[in-house]
Design a protein around this motif. Structure first.
Motif, PDB file in Angstrom:
ATOM      1  N   SER A  78       5.475   4.401  -6.659  1.00  0.00           N
ATOM      2  CA  SER A  78       4.648   3.206  -6.881  1.00  0.00           C
ATOM      3  C   SER A  78       5.185   2.370  -8.035  1.00  0.00           C
ATOM      4  O   SER A  78       5.195   1.136  -7.982  1.00  0.00           O
ATOM      5  CB  SER A  78       3.203   3.609  -7.181  1.00  0.00           C
ATOM      6  OG  SER A  78       2.638   4.356  -6.144  1.00  0.00           O
ATOM      7  N   VAL A 124      -1.325  -1.156  -4.044  1.00  0.00           N
ATOM      8  CA  VAL A 124      -2.508  -0.309  -3.990  1.00  0.00           C
ATOM      9  C   VAL A 124      -2.011   1.129  -3.823  1.00  0.00           C
ATOM     10  O   VAL A 124      -1.320   1.452  -2.853  1.00  0.00           O
ATOM     11  CB  VAL A 124      -3.435  -0.710  -2.830  1.00  0.00           C
ATOM     12  CG1 VAL A 124      -4.600   0.266  -2.710  1.00  0.00           C
ATOM     13  CG2 VAL A 124      -3.953  -2.132  -3.041  1.00  0.00           C
ATOM     14  N   CYS A 125      -2.344   1.968  -4.782  1.00  0.00           N
ATOM     15  CA  CYS A 125      -1.851   3.345  -4.828  1.00  0.00           C
ATOM     16  C   CYS A 125      -2.953   4.268  -4.322  1.00  0.00           C
ATOM     17  O   CYS A 125      -3.927   4.542  -5.040  1.00  0.00           O
ATOM     18  CB  CYS A 125      -1.450   3.721  -6.247  1.00  0.00           C
ATOM     19  SG  CYS A 125      -0.272   2.572  -6.995  1.00  0.00           S
ATOM     20  N   ALA A 126      -2.818   4.725  -3.088  1.00  0.00           N
ATOM     21  CA  ALA A 126      -3.875   5.520  -2.451  1.00  0.00           C
ATOM     22  C   ALA A 126      -3.487   6.989  -2.397  1.00  0.00           C
ATOM     23  O   ALA A 126      -2.376   7.331  -1.989  1.00  0.00           O
ATOM     24  CB  ALA A 126      -4.149   5.001  -1.046  1.00  0.00           C
ATOM     25  N   LEU A 140       0.711   4.955   0.382  1.00  0.00           N
ATOM     26  CA  LEU A 140      -0.233   5.968   0.863  1.00  0.00           C
ATOM     27  C   LEU A 140       0.280   7.370   0.542  1.00  0.00           C
ATOM     28  O   LEU A 140       1.417   7.711   0.868  1.00  0.00           O
ATOM     29  CB  LEU A 140      -0.401   5.819   2.377  1.00  0.00           C
ATOM     30  CG  LEU A 140      -1.636   5.070   2.856  1.00  0.00           C
ATOM     31  CD1 LEU A 140      -1.594   4.895   4.361  1.00  0.00           C
ATOM     32  CD2 LEU A 140      -2.886   5.807   2.443  1.00  0.00           C
ATOM     33  N   TYR A 162      -1.860  -6.357   4.403  1.00  0.00           N
ATOM     34  CA  TYR A 162      -0.752  -5.890   3.566  1.00  0.00           C
ATOM     35  C   TYR A 162       0.582  -6.303   4.175  1.00  0.00           C
ATOM     36  O   TYR A 162       0.744  -6.350   5.398  1.00  0.00           O
ATOM     37  CB  TYR A 162      -0.819  -4.368   3.408  1.00  0.00           C
ATOM     38  CG  TYR A 162      -2.006  -3.944   2.581  1.00  0.00           C
ATOM     39  CD1 TYR A 162      -1.890  -3.744   1.212  1.00  0.00           C
ATOM     40  CD2 TYR A 162      -3.268  -3.803   3.170  1.00  0.00           C
ATOM     41  CE1 TYR A 162      -2.993  -3.402   0.451  1.00  0.00           C
ATOM     42  CE2 TYR A 162      -4.365  -3.455   2.402  1.00  0.00           C
ATOM     43  CZ  TYR A 162      -4.221  -3.249   1.048  1.00  0.00           C
ATOM     44  OH  TYR A 162      -5.316  -2.922   0.293  1.00  0.00           O
ATOM     45  N   PRO A 185      -9.801  -0.662   2.253  1.00  0.00           N
ATOM     46  CA  PRO A 185      -8.927  -0.964   1.119  1.00  0.00           C
ATOM     47  C   PRO A 185      -9.340  -2.263   0.448  1.00  0.00           C
ATOM     48  O   PRO A 185     -10.083  -3.065   1.025  1.00  0.00           O
ATOM     49  CB  PRO A 185      -7.542  -1.057   1.757  1.00  0.00           C
ATOM     50  CG  PRO A 185      -7.805  -1.433   3.182  1.00  0.00           C
ATOM     51  CD  PRO A 185      -9.107  -0.783   3.548  1.00  0.00           C
ATOM     52  N   LEU A 208       0.862  -1.173   0.000  1.00  0.00           N
ATOM     53  CA  LEU A 208       0.000   0.000   0.000  1.00  0.00           C
ATOM     54  C   LEU A 208       0.900   1.225   0.000  1.00  0.00           C
ATOM     55  O   LEU A 208       1.691   1.428   0.927  1.00  0.00           O
ATOM     56  CB  LEU A 208      -0.899  -0.020   1.236  1.00  0.00           C
ATOM     57  CG  LEU A 208      -1.810   1.187   1.495  1.00  0.00           C
ATOM     58  CD1 LEU A 208      -2.776   1.412   0.343  1.00  0.00           C
ATOM     59  CD2 LEU A 208      -2.580   0.988   2.810  1.00  0.00           C
ATOM     60  N   ILE A 229       3.556  -1.101   3.905  1.00  0.00           N
ATOM     61  CA  ILE A 229       2.869   0.169   3.692  1.00  0.00           C
ATOM     62  C   ILE A 229       3.916   1.275   3.660  1.00  0.00           C
ATOM     63  O   ILE A 229       4.786   1.342   4.534  1.00  0.00           O
ATOM     64  CB  ILE A 229       1.849   0.465   4.818  1.00  0.00           C
ATOM     65  CG1 ILE A 229       0.760  -0.615   4.847  1.00  0.00           C
ATOM     66  CG2 ILE A 229       1.221   1.843   4.630  1.00  0.00           C
ATOM     67  CD1 ILE A 229      -0.216  -0.472   6.017  1.00  0.00           C
TER      68      ILE A 229
END
Length: 219
Positions: free
Chosen positions: A28, A39-41, A20, A79, A74, A18, A82
Motif C-alpha cells: 500500500s 483504500v487499504c482493506a 485488498l 475504483y 467501501p 483498493l 484493485i
C-alpha cells in the motif's frame, strides 16, 4: 514486486485504488506514492493498526468476500485499480469474488491478482509442497473467471531470485511464514525442518520465487 504491480496496473497520480488483503501495508505504501488515494482493506484490525501514517492510505476493516458480496460498502463509489496480492486462495469462491469486485471498477478500471503458480520451488518439506499443490488455485482458471466477469484478462509471470541462510529459512518455517504451514503440528514442523536440513546440507538455500500476475481490465 512493487514495481511489477505498479507497472501492470499503470497507476496514475489521479487513481483511486483498493488494496485488498493489504496486511500491514507492505505494498500500500508504494501504491500511495503514485496514486491519489489507496483504500487499504484487511479483515484484521491488528494488521490495519500497523499501516504507515499517510493521509493517502485509508484503512477499511473488510475482506474480499465482504466487499464483493456487498456486505460492507467501501468508502468510494468506483475504483480505478484493485490489487489482490496472495489473497484469492483464501476465498471460498474466487469467480464469484472477482465478479463482485469487477462491479466496483470504473470504466477502464483494472484488477490485478498476484498469486503463486500451482507448483513452487521452495525448499520446503514434501508434505507441505504436496498440500500446496492440492490447495493452490490455477492462475489459468483465475484468468478465465475474469473473462467471464467482462474483464479482459492477461496472464504473465515473473520470478524473483531469493537466498536465505538455512538457519533463517528454518526459523521462517517454524514461525509458519506461509499460511498453509499452520496445518501442521509443532512435531510435524520439526520433522519437516529435519527433512529440509537433510536436503540442503549447505549454509544457504537458493530458489526462485515465481508469481503469476493476472490483470483484468474493464471495458
Amino acid at each position: 514486486m512493487t514495481d511489477g504491480i505498479l507497472g501492470r496496473l499503470s497507476v496514475g497520480s489521479s487513481d483511486l485504488m483498493l488494496d485488498l488483503g493489504c496486511g500491514t501495508g507492505l505494498y500500500s505504501r508504494g501504491l500511495g506514492e503514485h496514486a491519489d488515494t489507496v483504500v487499504c482493506a484487511d479483515p484484521s484490525p491488528a494488521m490495519l493498526e500497523q499501516l504507515p501514517t499517510d493521509e493517502r492510505l485509508i484503512p477499511l476493516c473488510a475482506g474480499a468476500e465482504d466487499l464483493a458480496g456487498g456486505r460492507i460498502t467501501p468508502p468510494y463509489d468506483g475504483y480505478d485499480a484493485i490489487l489482490l496480492k496472495e489473497v484469492l486462495h483464501h476465498v471460498a469462491d474466487p469467480p464469484q469474488v472477482l465478479a463482485g469486485l469487477a462491479r466496483l471498477l470504473r470504466p477502464g478500471g483494472r484488477i490485478l491478482v498476484v498469486m503463486l503458480p500451482t507448483t513452487i520451488d521452495y525448499p520446503l518439506f514434501e508434505a507441505a509442497l504436496t498440500l500446496f499443490r492440492e490447495r493452490q488455485p490455477d492462475p489459468e482458471d483465475v484468468a478465465a473467471a475474469m473473462d467471464c466477469s467482462a474483464l479482459q484478462a492477461e496472464l504473465t509471470y515473473s520470478a524473483f531470485p531469493l537466498t536465505f541462510t538455512v538457519e533463517r529459512y528454518t526459523r521462517m518455517v517454524r514461525d509458519r511464514y506461509m499460511s498453509l504451514l499452520s496445518s501442521f503440528s509443532d512435531a510435524e514442523i520439526e520433522a519437516g525442518i529435519s527433512e529440509i536440513r537433510r536436503e540442503h546440507p549447505g549454509p544457504e538455500v537458493h530458489f526462485l520465487d515465481r508469481f503469476a500476475f493476472i490483470l483484468g481490465t474493464k471495458g
